[in-house]
Design an enzyme around this catalytic site. Structure first.
Site, short mmCIF file in Angstrom:
data_model
loop_
_atom_site.label_atom_id
_atom_site.label_comp_id
_atom_site.label_asym_id
_atom_site.label_seq_id
_atom_site.Cartn_x
_atom_site.Cartn_y
_atom_site.Cartn_z
N ASP A 1 1.66 -9.35 1.25
CA ASP A 1 1.01 -8.51 0.81
C ASP A 1 -0.39 -9.48 0.12
O ASP A 1 0.64 -10.26 -0.34
CB ASP A 1 0.81 -7.15 0.05
CG ASP A 1 0.40 -6.11 -0.23
OD1 ASP A 1 0.33 -5.64 0.82
OD2 ASP A 1 -0.74 -6.81 -1.34
N TYR B 1 -14.64 3.93 8.78
CA TYR B 1 -13.19 3.73 8.87
C TYR B 1 -12.68 4.32 10.75
O TYR B 1 -11.77 3.83 10.86
CB TYR B 1 -12.86 4.42 7.75
CG TYR B 1 -11.43 4.79 7.88
CD1 TYR B 1 -10.27 3.95 7.20
CD2 TYR B 1 -10.01 5.96 8.15
CE1 TYR B 1 -8.77 4.06 7.48
CE2 TYR B 1 -9.48 6.13 8.51
CZ TYR B 1 -7.99 5.69 8.03
OH TYR B 1 -7.31 5.51 7.76
N ASP C 1 -2.02 -13.54 2.99
CA ASP C 1 -3.16 -13.00 3.32
C ASP C 1 -3.50 -12.86 5.38
O ASP C 1 -3.18 -13.46 5.71
CB ASP C 1 -4.32 -13.97 2.82
CG ASP C 1 -6.64 -13.60 3.00
OD1 ASP C 1 -6.26 -12.65 4.16
OD2 ASP C 1 -6.96 -14.16 2.98
N GLY D 1 0.82 -1.12 0.03
CA GLY D 1 0.03 -0.56 -0.20
C GLY D 1 1.27 1.65 -0.13
O GLY D 1 1.85 1.23 0.35
N GLN D 2 0.02 2.09 0.23
CA GLN D 2 0.27 3.48 0.22
C GLN D 2 1.54 3.72 1.02
O GLN D 2 2.98 4.13 0.87
CB GLN D 2 -0.69 5.07 -0.45
CG GLN D 2 0.23 6.42 0.23
CD GLN D 2 -0.73 7.60 0.19
OE1 GLN D 2 -1.03 7.23 1.38
NE2 GLN D 2 -0.39 8.53 -0.03
#
Length: 315
Positions: free
Chosen positions: A34, A140, A51, A11-12
């Site tokens: 990942d 979130y 996972d 991810g970022q």
């Protein structure tokens, strides 16, 4: 930290944190994982396709590599999470519970990022305190508050060395964000260089805290290396760097690119989320307890972003 596992390394944050941690602790001592294959991360050190919700698989990697610190970066972000709140809960809390339980069984430390999304419309907006009302209105945010409480619970109940920071919006020139409310503050630089114009999905007058990725990466390491005896708080520290509205970042770009233009097509979901978050965080506890201090501001970040994105885009 000697042997580190990064869950959600593609991810970022993870794609850059992996490189950063390997530069400090050695390539072979930082295991990136990942769900997707990540050839760039596999080229410089150990990589496992994994996972994060598979408890046995994560535990196997921890044992095999003798991991002593887990960085759990798995999350569906704010705007994406509102499209599928059930999936957001399943992924965000499931991955964290796995990390904490595996850490308990294997004597690992755990870092997991919280966010300004943990706050809500009833939170004081200006100089938001470290300890304050937390009633988020997004899944979130609900996950982030839950994550902070779980981290504290596992520390108090089981002695797991769990620590976290509440990240502002993260701005990076390397990996594009994916589905966050603050994404516009990255996209604006790319569009300024590619097309000379930008359509902003966030209202012109909404302040949100932001941080440049180099400061965000440094914060992760400095907190995890901090003397635990000095930590009054653990989960989770406010950290701040800069706060601005779309008009302020637009003005900063106009100084360097006078022909650049910006219009608005406000996304109602992102508008509601942005307006529920603080304008600016009070990060005095992080400064006092582990020496946090940002190195980048809006002007210096803008210069660096434009330089790096031009190189990346061949402009």
């Amino acid at each position: 930290m000697k042997h580190i596992l990064i869950v959600g390394a593609g991810g970022q944050i993870g794609s850059e944190l992996t490189v950063y941690l390997r530069s400090i602790y050695g390539n072979n001592n930082v295991v990136a994982t990942d769900m997707r294959d990540c050839p760039a991360l596999a080229a410089d050190g150990p990589f496992e396709q994994l996972d994060a919700l598979n408890t046995e698989a994560v535990a196997s990697v921890v044992k095999r590599y003798k991991i002593d610190a887990i960085f759990n970066l798995v999350a569906l972000l704010s705007a994406t999470g509102e499209k599928n709140p059930q999936l957001a809960w399943k992924i965000n809390i499931g991955a964290l519970m796995n990390a904490l339980e595996i850490a308990r069984e294997n004597n690992c430390a755990v870092f997991t990022p919280s966010s300004i999304g943990a706050f809500g419309p009833t939170t004081p907006k200006d100089m938001t305190p470290q300890d304050t009302i937390m009633q988020p209105t997004t899944m979130y945010g609900v996950c982030k508050v839950t994550g902070e409480m779980l981290g504290n619970y596992y520390y108090q109940r089981f002695g797991v060395d769990a620590r976290s920071v509440r990240f502002p919006g993260i701005i990076s020139n390397v990996t594009l964000p994916g589905g966050g409310t603050t994404d516009y503050a990255v996209e604006i630089y790319y569009e300024a260089i590619k097309t000379g114009k930008f359509v902003c999905p966030v209202p012109s007058d909404v302040y949100m805290d932001m941080i440049y990725m180099p400061d965000a990466l440094r914060a992760c390491v400095e907190l995890m290396e901090a003397d635990p005896a000095k930590l009054v708080h653990r989960n989770s520290f406010n950290i701040a760097s800069m706060s601005f509205t779309p008009e302020i970042i637009y003005a900063e770009l106009k100084k360097r690119m006078p022909e650049f233009t910006m219009t608005y097509d406000v996304d109602p979901v992102k508008k509601a989320i942005a307006e529920s978050w603080p304008n600016k965080l009070d990060d005095s506890c992080a400064r006092a307890e582990w020496g946090w201090k940002p190195e980048w501001d809006l002007s210096s970040m803008t210069d660096d972003m434009l330089e790096k994105v031009r190189i990346k885009l061949g402009k």
